[in-house]
Design a protein around this motif. Structure first.
Motif, PDB file in Angstrom:
ATOM      1  N   THR A  12      -5.834-136.914 -12.643  1.00 38.62           N
ATOM      2  CA  THR A  12      -5.120-136.018 -13.553  1.00 38.62           C
ATOM      3  C   THR A  12      -4.226-135.006 -12.833  1.00 38.62           C
ATOM      4  O   THR A  12      -3.084-134.779 -13.247  1.00 38.62           O
ATOM      5  CB  THR A  12      -6.120-135.277 -14.468  1.00 38.62           C
ATOM      6  OG1 THR A  12      -6.814-136.232 -15.268  1.00 38.62           O
ATOM      7  CG2 THR A  12      -5.400-134.289 -15.383  1.00 38.62           C
ATOM      8  N   THR A  16      -0.225-134.660 -13.176  1.00 44.01           N
ATOM      9  CA  THR A  16       0.354-133.385 -13.606  1.00 44.01           C
ATOM     10  C   THR A  16       1.565-133.043 -12.741  1.00 44.01           C
ATOM     11  O   THR A  16       2.611-132.616 -13.244  1.00 44.01           O
ATOM     12  CB  THR A  16      -0.687-132.251 -13.507  1.00 44.01           C
ATOM     13  OG1 THR A  16      -1.843-132.595 -14.271  1.00 44.01           O
ATOM     14  CG2 THR A  16      -0.117-130.942 -14.058  1.00 44.01           C
ATOM     15  N   ASP A  40       3.878-127.549 -16.166  1.00 44.08           N
ATOM     16  CA  ASP A  40       2.733-128.093 -16.911  1.00 44.08           C
ATOM     17  C   ASP A  40       1.416-127.632 -16.286  1.00 44.08           C
ATOM     18  O   ASP A  40       1.407-127.023 -15.210  1.00 44.08           O
ATOM     19  CB  ASP A  40       2.804-129.624 -17.029  1.00 44.08           C
ATOM     20  CG  ASP A  40       2.859-130.321 -15.670  1.00 44.08           C
ATOM     21  OD1 ASP A  40       2.741-129.644 -14.622  1.00 44.08           O
ATOM     22  OD2 ASP A  40       3.029-131.556 -15.644  1.00 44.08           O
ATOM     23  N   ALA A  42      -3.012-128.636 -15.837  1.00 44.34           N
ATOM     24  CA  ALA A  42      -4.096-129.608 -15.976  1.00 44.34           C
ATOM     25  C   ALA A  42      -5.347-128.928 -16.531  1.00 44.34           C
ATOM     26  O   ALA A  42      -5.650-127.783 -16.184  1.00 44.34           O
ATOM     27  CB  ALA A  42      -4.399-130.237 -14.623  1.00 44.34           C
ATOM     28  N   ILE A  95      -3.225-132.788 -19.962  1.00 42.03           N
ATOM     29  CA  ILE A  95      -2.114-132.093 -19.324  1.00 42.03           C
ATOM     30  C   ILE A  95      -1.311-131.399 -20.415  1.00 42.03           C
ATOM     31  O   ILE A  95      -0.808-132.056 -21.332  1.00 42.03           O
ATOM     32  CB  ILE A  95      -1.192-133.067 -18.555  1.00 42.03           C
ATOM     33  CG1 ILE A  95      -1.973-133.763 -17.443  1.00 42.03           C
ATOM     34  CG2 ILE A  95       0.010-132.317 -17.993  1.00 42.03           C
ATOM     35  CD1 ILE A  95      -1.212-134.894 -16.774  1.00 42.03           C
TER      36      ILE A  95
END
Length: 197
Positions: A12, A16, A40, A42, A95
């Motif tokens: 992840t 991201t 962004d 996570a 995300i």
DNA sequence: ATCAGGATTGGCT
DNA sequence: GCCAATCCTGATT
């Protein structure tokens, strides 16, 4: 090209970072609009700040489905936020997309937002959903086959987001109280389209 | 049935 | 910098 399912079937935090510079496209009522992802965050397994932390509920169930699906939720009764469901089935990672640089359909984004300044159109999680016309009915749709998609920047060589490729900055996440110290927010250092607070 | 609180934003001081 | 707007969700009674 549209990012394939394999893109999302990875770690992840890696995804991201890899999403920075990619194009978020929404073909919605009223037309198509798109912006480059420049910021962004996570939300991981066992993360007190994650919506999935207390287990599966009606609201967060798409987080526990396969990666690459859209998870939307309403915040403060006013704004919609958009996430990418991540991790293998049952994991519940996510995300959060926090800011975009307007790229296509800017006139439509301006109309939806009721303002002109490109720096303000999508520089926040609630702003970008309004600009792209992202609503709760997209919850659970696939980013690979649905009306909301993410495209690789390499497939659009004629236009590039500001500061990409370039240095990625990693900081603590914004607006949360639990696990506020975890450095899981990422943004393009040279972009001017980051959220303020 | 009730209630506190939230991964925000825009406007005003 | 401070605060209201606005409503759904999850936890508690």
């Amino acid at each position: 090209m549209i990012l394939p399912p394999e893109f999302y079937a990875r770690d992840t935090v890696t995804v991201t970072q890899d999403l920075l510079g990619c194009l978020l496209v929404h073909q919605g009522k009223g037309g198509t609009a798109a912006g480059w992802i420049v910021e962004d965050e996570a939300y991981l397994k066992g993360d007190p700040a994650a919506h999935s932390y207390r287990g599966e509920t009606k609201r967060n169930r798409v987080l526990f489905g396969p990666p690459g699906r859209v998870y939307t939720y309403l915040i403060y009764g006013l704004h919609t936020c958009v996430n990418v469901a991540m991790g293998p089935v049952g994991t519940g990672e996510a995300i959060l997309i926090r800011a975009l640089e307007p790229a296509f359909g800017v006139d439509l984004m301006q109309k939806r937002r009721g303002m002109d300044d490109p720096l303000e159109l999508a520089s926040g999680p609630g702003k970008l959903t309004e600009a792209l016309g992202i609503t709760m009915d997209l919850n659970g749709t696939s980013l690979c086959t649905g009306p909301l998609q993410i495209w690789s920047p390499d497939s659009l060589p004629d236009r590039r987001p500001e500061g990409w490729p370039g240095e990625i900055v990693q900081t603590t996440r914004i607006g949360i109280t639990k696990a506020a110290d975890r450095p899981l927010r990422f943004y393009l250092k040279e972009s001017r389209y980051i959220s303020r607070r």
